[in-house]
Design a protein around this motif. Structure first.
Motif, short mmCIF file in Angstrom:
data_model
loop_
_atom_site.label_atom_id
_atom_site.label_comp_id
_atom_site.label_asym_id
_atom_site.label_seq_id
_atom_site.Cartn_x
_atom_site.Cartn_y
_atom_site.Cartn_z
N TYR A 50 0.84 -1.20 0.00
CA TYR A 50 0.00 0.00 0.00
C TYR A 50 0.87 1.26 0.00
CZ TYR A 50 -4.64 -2.09 0.82
OH TYR A 50 -5.84 -2.76 0.70
N THR A 51 1.97 1.20 0.72
CA THR A 51 2.87 2.34 0.78
C THR A 51 3.52 2.59 -0.58
OG1 THR A 51 3.30 1.90 3.12
CG2 THR A 51 4.88 3.31 1.98
N GLU A 54 1.03 4.34 -2.84
CA GLU A 54 0.91 5.77 -2.51
C GLU A 54 2.13 6.57 -2.94
OE1 GLU A 54 -1.53 7.97 -0.76
OE2 GLU A 54 -2.53 6.43 -1.94
N SER A 55 3.31 6.03 -2.77
CA SER A 55 4.53 6.81 -2.95
C SER A 55 5.03 6.85 -4.39
CB SER A 55 5.64 6.26 -2.05
OG SER A 55 5.94 4.91 -2.38
N VAL A 92 1.57 3.00 5.14
CA VAL A 92 0.16 3.34 4.94
C VAL A 92 -0.70 2.25 5.55
CG1 VAL A 92 -1.64 3.63 3.18
CG2 VAL A 92 0.61 4.68 2.86
N ASN A 96 -7.12 2.15 6.35
CA ASN A 96 -7.38 3.57 6.12
C ASN A 96 -8.10 4.22 7.31
OD1 ASN A 96 -6.75 5.53 4.14
ND2 ASN A 96 -8.88 5.65 3.48
N ARG A 102 -4.96 7.16 2.71
CA ARG A 102 -4.69 6.82 1.32
C ARG A 102 -5.30 7.87 0.39
NH1 ARG A 102 -8.21 4.42 -1.56
NH2 ARG A 102 -9.24 3.37 0.19
N ARG A 103 -4.51 8.35 -0.56
CA ARG A 103 -4.97 9.37 -1.50
C ARG A 103 -5.51 8.75 -2.78
NH1 ARG A 103 -0.92 11.85 -3.91
NH2 ARG A 103 0.47 10.11 -3.41
N LYS A 104 -4.90 7.65 -3.20
CA LYS A 104 -5.21 7.09 -4.51
C LYS A 104 -6.37 6.09 -4.43
CE LYS A 104 -0.44 7.68 -6.06
NZ LYS A 104 0.78 7.02 -6.57
N GLN A 214 -8.10 12.21 -6.87
CA GLN A 214 -7.65 12.24 -5.47
C GLN A 214 -8.40 13.29 -4.67
OE1 GLN A 214 -3.31 12.49 -5.45
NE2 GLN A 214 -3.21 10.95 -7.06
#
Length: 266
Positions: A50-51, A54-55, A92, A96, A102-104, A214
């Motif tokens: 998950y990280t 996001e990154s 992440v 959530n 989480r943005r995506k 987003q």
């Protein structure tokens, strides 16, 4: 076509398999002998995946799915200490439930057994596609514990108090049609078609302006967590940020030129 494939972990403890198909990052649960029940190492690997979603700005959408006949049978209690901190604090949170949120966008394809942890990971996603044969259960009460990955919050939000408690307090199974009725899943497809349909939706989302996608998620989350008034107060800030982006101008140009936009996320 997949641009890369990576396997995290392995052996009897299972593994998380990731691959990228264009800008879609897929995260697969692989421990079929245990119906994809999670071991501690798989929890660590999932948070890392998950990280990475996001990154890495290459990825616009994430998809989680179970490899084999089942999505996820929950936690392997023979190996896992039941603790509210299942995931590393520097990663992440797949549930959530804590910042950084989480943005995506994240989609889930579920099938077969989808119990406890599996239900809560699906509820934490933005869109869920369920196979007709999916069997759901939040059965913690049968093990002397409670759900602590978001089910007590999200099931009540979507189904209402009584409908959620019908299953949270009994540990009974429910089917895909019940999940659709209560808003736990958004589509039901034939068994075996769930990942294909989820990828179709992911590809549609991946073609939209990433910053706008987003912002949609952020606004909805603010309304849910901090209240409607706070979300409204943030509209102008969010719109100002979007208007300053290259993708905003591309959106206007594509409208004037009557074509699909080609967005870069800038």
């Amino acid at each position: 076509m997949a641009t890369h494939k990576k396997t995290r972990g392995g052996g009897d403890d299972g593994q998380i398999c990731t691959d990228a198909q264009g800008s879609i990052y897929r995260i697969g649960f692989a421990r079929p002998s245990k119906y994809n029940g999670f071991s501690p190492s798989m929890l660590q690997q999932l948070a890392e995946a998950y990280t990475e979603l996001e990154s890495n700005e290459q990825y616009r959408v994430g998809v989680i799915y179970g490899i084999g006949d089942h999505f996820c049978a929950g936690l392997d209690l023979s190996k896992t200490k039941l603790d509210t901190d299942l995931f590393p604090p520097d990663c992440v949170d797949p549930f959530n439930l804590r910042p950084p949120y989480r943005r995506k966008p994240l989609l889930a394809a579920v099938q077969g057994v989808c119990y406890t942890l599996g239900v809560e990971l699906a509820l934490a996603a933005d869109i869920v596609v369920a196979a007709q044969n999916t069997r759901f259960s939040q059965l913690e009460v049968k093990r002397g514990v409670m759900a602590f990955g978001g089910a007590t919050i999200r099931m009540v939000e979507r189904a209402g108090w009584g409908n959620a408690m019908r299953y949270l307090l009994t540990g009974d199974e429910w089917d895909a049609e019940t999940s659709l009725k209560y808003g736990f899943v958004q589509e039901i497809v034939g068994t075996g078609q769930q990942l294909e349909r989820t990828m179709e939706l992911a590809e549609i989302i991946a073609c939209q302006a990433p910053l706008a996608v987003q912002a949609m998620i952020e606004s909805a989350r603010i309304a849910q967590v901090e209240g409607q008034a706070t979300a409204v107060l943030n509209f102008q800030t969010q719109m100002s940020r979007l208007r300053a982006s290259e993708d905003y101008q591309e959106g206007i140009n594509s409208f004037l030129e009557r074509r699909d936009g080609v967005f870069t996320g800038r």
